[in-house]
Design a protein around this motif. Structure first.
Motif, mmCIF file in Angstrom:
data_model
loop_
_atom_site.group_PDB
_atom_site.id
_atom_site.type_symbol
_atom_site.label_atom_id
_atom_site.label_comp_id
_atom_site.label_asym_id
_atom_site.label_seq_id
_atom_site.Cartn_x
_atom_site.Cartn_y
_atom_site.Cartn_z
ATOM 1 N N ASN A 125 0.772 -1.258 0.014
ATOM 2 C CA ASN A 125 -0.078 0.022 0.033
ATOM 3 C C ASN A 125 0.786 1.300 -0.238
ATOM 4 O O ASN A 125 0.411 2.367 0.172
ATOM 5 C CB ASN A 125 -1.210 0.225 1.148
ATOM 6 C CG ASN A 125 -0.462 -0.282 2.469
ATOM 7 O OD1 ASN A 125 0.981 0.055 2.785
ATOM 8 N ND2 ASN A 125 -1.024 -0.481 3.648
ATOM 9 N N TYR B 168 2.505 2.638 2.485
ATOM 10 C CA TYR B 168 2.661 3.333 3.778
ATOM 11 C C TYR B 168 3.921 3.114 4.355
ATOM 12 O O TYR B 168 4.488 1.985 4.450
ATOM 13 C CB TYR B 168 1.540 3.117 4.579
ATOM 14 C CG TYR B 168 0.214 3.270 4.128
ATOM 15 C CD1 TYR B 168 -0.027 4.422 3.113
ATOM 16 C CD2 TYR B 168 -1.030 2.791 4.185
ATOM 17 C CE1 TYR B 168 -1.369 4.864 2.486
ATOM 18 C CE2 TYR B 168 -2.189 2.903 3.749
ATOM 19 C CZ TYR B 168 -2.337 4.021 2.729
ATOM 20 O OH TYR B 168 -3.381 4.596 2.446
ATOM 21 N N LEU C 168 -1.599 8.173 9.342
ATOM 22 C CA LEU C 168 -2.869 7.210 9.052
ATOM 23 C C LEU C 168 -3.513 6.726 10.224
ATOM 24 O O LEU C 168 -4.477 6.867 10.573
ATOM 25 C CB LEU C 168 -2.553 6.019 8.340
ATOM 26 C CG LEU C 168 -1.919 6.536 6.985
ATOM 27 C CD1 LEU C 168 -1.212 5.511 6.078
ATOM 28 C CD2 LEU C 168 -2.790 7.377 6.179
ATOM 29 N N TRP D 177 1.757 4.395 11.571
ATOM 30 C CA TRP D 177 1.965 4.507 10.091
ATOM 31 C C TRP D 177 1.645 5.739 9.448
ATOM 32 O O TRP D 177 0.718 6.367 10.004
ATOM 33 C CB TRP D 177 0.632 3.267 9.651
ATOM 34 C CG TRP D 177 1.149 1.919 10.103
ATOM 35 C CD1 TRP D 177 1.105 1.193 10.911
ATOM 36 C CD2 TRP D 177 2.140 0.938 9.070
ATOM 37 N NE1 TRP D 177 1.594 -0.183 10.895
ATOM 38 C CE2 TRP D 177 2.109 -0.163 9.789
ATOM 39 C CE3 TRP D 177 2.682 1.195 7.968
ATOM 40 C CZ2 TRP D 177 2.991 -1.206 9.430
ATOM 41 C CZ3 TRP D 177 3.474 0.122 7.294
ATOM 42 C CH2 TRP D 177 3.534 -1.112 8.037
ATOM 43 N N SER E 31 1.740 8.240 5.651
ATOM 44 C CA SER E 31 1.521 8.218 4.109
ATOM 45 C C SER E 31 2.551 9.514 3.783
ATOM 46 O O SER E 31 2.412 10.668 3.637
ATOM 47 C CB SER E 31 0.227 9.006 3.753
ATOM 48 O OG SER E 31 0.116 8.918 2.222
#
Length: 186
Positions: free
Chosen positions: A105, A107, A155, A159, A161
């Motif tokens: 993803n 991330y 996020l 985690w 972005s």
């Protein structure tokens, strides 16, 4: 069966209930109906056992060293002939701050661990696409500093972005001084 029980107890003590229950559950509940979960549970228990042994070995932070024996000579004191025990600090770091990426993803995880490679393996048991991108000897405060710096792109939990520029900046840090060099952008 006894080995499985011993491994389960060790896992419970070391990693807590959630991961251990999942691994033992997979091994016991799915040996015939779902062989891949059974194999996954066995592998997870093995990784937990190997990691526990690694962590135990790395916990030796200091060692005691005495000077060589000194013969007694007339006119010397006991303190001069028997030097006190010295604590010698290990060259092994106490803690690392790290950056991992979930390739699936995109991330990034900003975290801290005594053993980032071991932490990477434990995360891979849940998300196999996770890989370690950067690590630096640091403290809990260094991790918190990075979390504050990137709070706008958080996020959940650890985690984030992150942009390509964010990742380049973090991976360019080689020391704690580098980590705080851009403090005006916090």
């Amino acid at each position: 069966m006894v080995t499985l029980a011993i491994a389960a107890v060790c896992c419970l003590l070391y990693f807590g209930v959630k991961l251990t229950v999942a691994a033992v559950g997979w091994v016991i509940a799915f040996p015939f109906r779902h062989p891949f979960l059974f194999i996954g549970g066995v592998i997870l228990l093995f990784l937990v056992a190997v990691g526990a042994a690694e962590e135990t070995a790395s916990e030796k932070k200091t060692q005691f060293a005495h000077g060589p024996p000194v013969p007694k000579h007339p006119g010397t004191t006991t303190a001069e002939t028997n030097p006190p025990c010295q604590v010698v600090e290990s060259s092994e770091p106490q803690m690392f701050v790290y950056l991992m990426k979930n390739e699936l993803n995109g991330y990034y995880k900003i975290g801290r661990s005594k053993s980032p490679r071991y932490r990477e393996r434990t995360l891979q048991s849940q998300e196999p696409e996770v890989s370690l991108k950067w690590k630096m000897e640091g403290t809990n405060e260094d991790e918190k500093h990075l979390h504050r710096k990137y709070k706008d792109v958080r996020l959940r939990g650890e985690w984030f972005s992150l942009t390509h520029q964010d990742v380049q900046w973090i991976t360019s840090c080689e020391s704690r001084d580098d980590l705080y060099r851009d403090a005006t952008s916090d």
